[in-house]
Design an enzyme around this catalytic site. Structure first.
Site, short mmCIF file in Angstrom:
data_model
loop_
_atom_site.label_atom_id
_atom_site.label_comp_id
_atom_site.label_asym_id
_atom_site.label_seq_id
_atom_site.Cartn_x
_atom_site.Cartn_y
_atom_site.Cartn_z
N GLY A 298 58.24 83.48 -14.97
CA GLY A 298 58.67 83.97 -13.67
C GLY A 298 57.68 83.65 -12.56
O GLY A 298 58.05 83.27 -11.46
N THR A 299 56.38 83.80 -12.88
CA THR A 299 55.37 83.59 -11.84
C THR A 299 55.25 82.11 -11.49
O THR A 299 55.29 81.73 -10.33
CB THR A 299 53.99 84.12 -12.32
OG1 THR A 299 54.17 85.45 -12.80
CG2 THR A 299 53.00 84.12 -11.19
N ASN B 35 45.25 71.96 -22.85
CA ASN B 35 44.71 71.85 -21.49
C ASN B 35 43.66 70.76 -21.38
O ASN B 35 43.55 70.10 -20.35
CB ASN B 35 44.10 73.19 -21.06
CG ASN B 35 45.18 74.20 -20.72
OD1 ASN B 35 46.31 73.82 -20.44
ND2 ASN B 35 44.85 75.48 -20.76
N GLU C 81 48.47 56.86 -2.18
CA GLU C 81 48.91 55.58 -2.74
C GLU C 81 49.86 55.76 -3.93
O GLU C 81 50.73 54.94 -4.16
CB GLU C 81 47.69 54.77 -3.21
CG GLU C 81 47.30 53.67 -2.25
CD GLU C 81 46.05 52.94 -2.73
OE1 GLU C 81 46.17 52.15 -3.68
OE2 GLU C 81 44.98 53.17 -2.18
#
Length: 364
Positions: A59-60, A144, A170
């Site tokens: 949701g966030t 990550n 670019e």
């Protein structure tokens, strides 16, 4: 690394509800966010743009993420916005209402980002497991670290010196043929553990071939099902233009890498002399050279059609819709966002088919 004043946190969560993140909770916190952004941008001599990281399943990420993008467009209209967006995976799901959140959020990503790089956890899990990393049970930290290599490669040329430096605007110029067709696939090579790096030959042609492999894509989507419109190759480390040109020439002869017929060149290359750095004690080996590819391929439409299909199954029964309406959304927003995505899928179809026969009526 991050100034504590710039870290903004809330007390409640958006409960996997786009409407809550966008209207209820988001509304309270977004002005604070924009205020901090304004302070930072006032200190900049030449603000180039924004990098926005969010996931659209919850949701966030979807709700507040969209709200923030919309407000940035209002306040900094001309600045470019690059999004790195984690989409729901085909098999791995973290919430029942992911399809709703993603469709509603993509609606504003379409309008308010200039380039959006699609990522998905399942694809990155697979890279961790299957590639030379051999991580049996990858955590978010492992994922990550891989994603951060891509982002770091994108911004190296702003930070270090190189033969062919590429700045953020670019990317946009070279990768986006039409404003709506701006959802990118990304891949990175070599993904290799320290233990194996010693006896691997990681030459420029090898890593270049690796980033075109379907299994290297950071989103679950097979580039062989589509055609490339453009791709950006960012090399870093010990690389010379001659090797790059040779590697690209080889790729062009491959049958598996198909380009649309209206874009004959299709390659933008950047070289930066700073070799890739790694997190100490991390999974990735320190290597002499690496390459990151951001590509615009019509197969990205697969990601959207998967989510749309799931959205339709739930929306046909209006399942869970009351949670969204209860937080101040109108039901019409669902169908509006869904139609926008249907149009996007159609845009991708036309782009892939252009040149075979000209589509009637020019939409652009």
């Amino acid at each position: 690394l991050f100034h504590p004043e710039q870290l903004i946190s809330g007390k409640e969560d958006a409960a996997n509800n786009f409407a809550r993140g966008h209207y209820t909770v988001g509304k309270e916190i977004v002005d604070l966010c924009l205020d901090r952004v304004r302070k930072l941008s006032d200190n900049c001599t030449g603000l180039q743009g924004f990098l926005v990281f969010n996931a659209v399943g919850g949701g966030t990420g979807s709700g507040l993420g969209s709200l923030l993008l919309e407000r940035l467009s209002v306040d900094y209209g001309k600045k470019s916005k690059l999004g790195f967006t984690i989409y729901p995976s085909p098999q791995v799901s973290t919430a029942v209402v992911e399809p709703y959140n993603s469709v509603l959020s993509t609606h504003s990503l379409l309008e308010h980002t200039d380039v959006a790089v699609l990522l998905d956890n399942e694809a990155i899990y697979d890279i961790c497991r299957r590639s030379l990393l051999d991580i049996e049970r990858p955590t978010y930290t492992n994922l990550n670290r891989l994603v951060s290599q891509i982002i770091s490669s994108l911004t190296t040329s702003l930070r270090f010196d190189g033969a062919l430096n590429v700045d953020v605007t670019e990317f946009q110029t070279n990768l986006v043929p039409y404003p709506r067709i701006h959802f990118m696939l990304s891949s990175y090579a070599p993904v290799i553990s320290a233990a194996k790096a010693y006896h691997e030959q990681l030459s420029v042609p090898e890593i270049t071939n690796a980033v075109f492999e379907p299994s290297s894509m950071m989103a679950k989507c097979d580039p062989r099902h589509g055609k490339y419109m453009a791709c950006c190759l960012m090399y870093r480390g010990d690389v010379v233009p001659k090797d790059v040109n040779a590697a690209v020439a080889t790729i062009k002869t491959k049958r598996t890498v198909q380009f649309v017929d209206w874009c004959p060149t299709g390659f933008k290359c950047g070289i930066n002399y700073q070799p890739p750095s790694v997190v100490p004690g991390g999974d990735l080996a320190k290597v002499q050279r690496a390459v990151c590819m951001i590509s615009n391929n019509t197969a990205v439409a697969e990601v959207f059609s998967r989510i749309d299909h799931k959205f339709d199954l739930m929306y046909a029964k209006l399942a869970f819709v009351h949670w969204y309406v209860g937080e101040g959304m109108e039901e019409g927003e669902f169908s509006e966002a869904r139609e926008d995505l249907a149009a996007l899928e159609k845009d991708y179809e036309e782009v892939a088919a252009e040149g075979v026969d000209e589509p009637e009526g020019d939409d652009y």
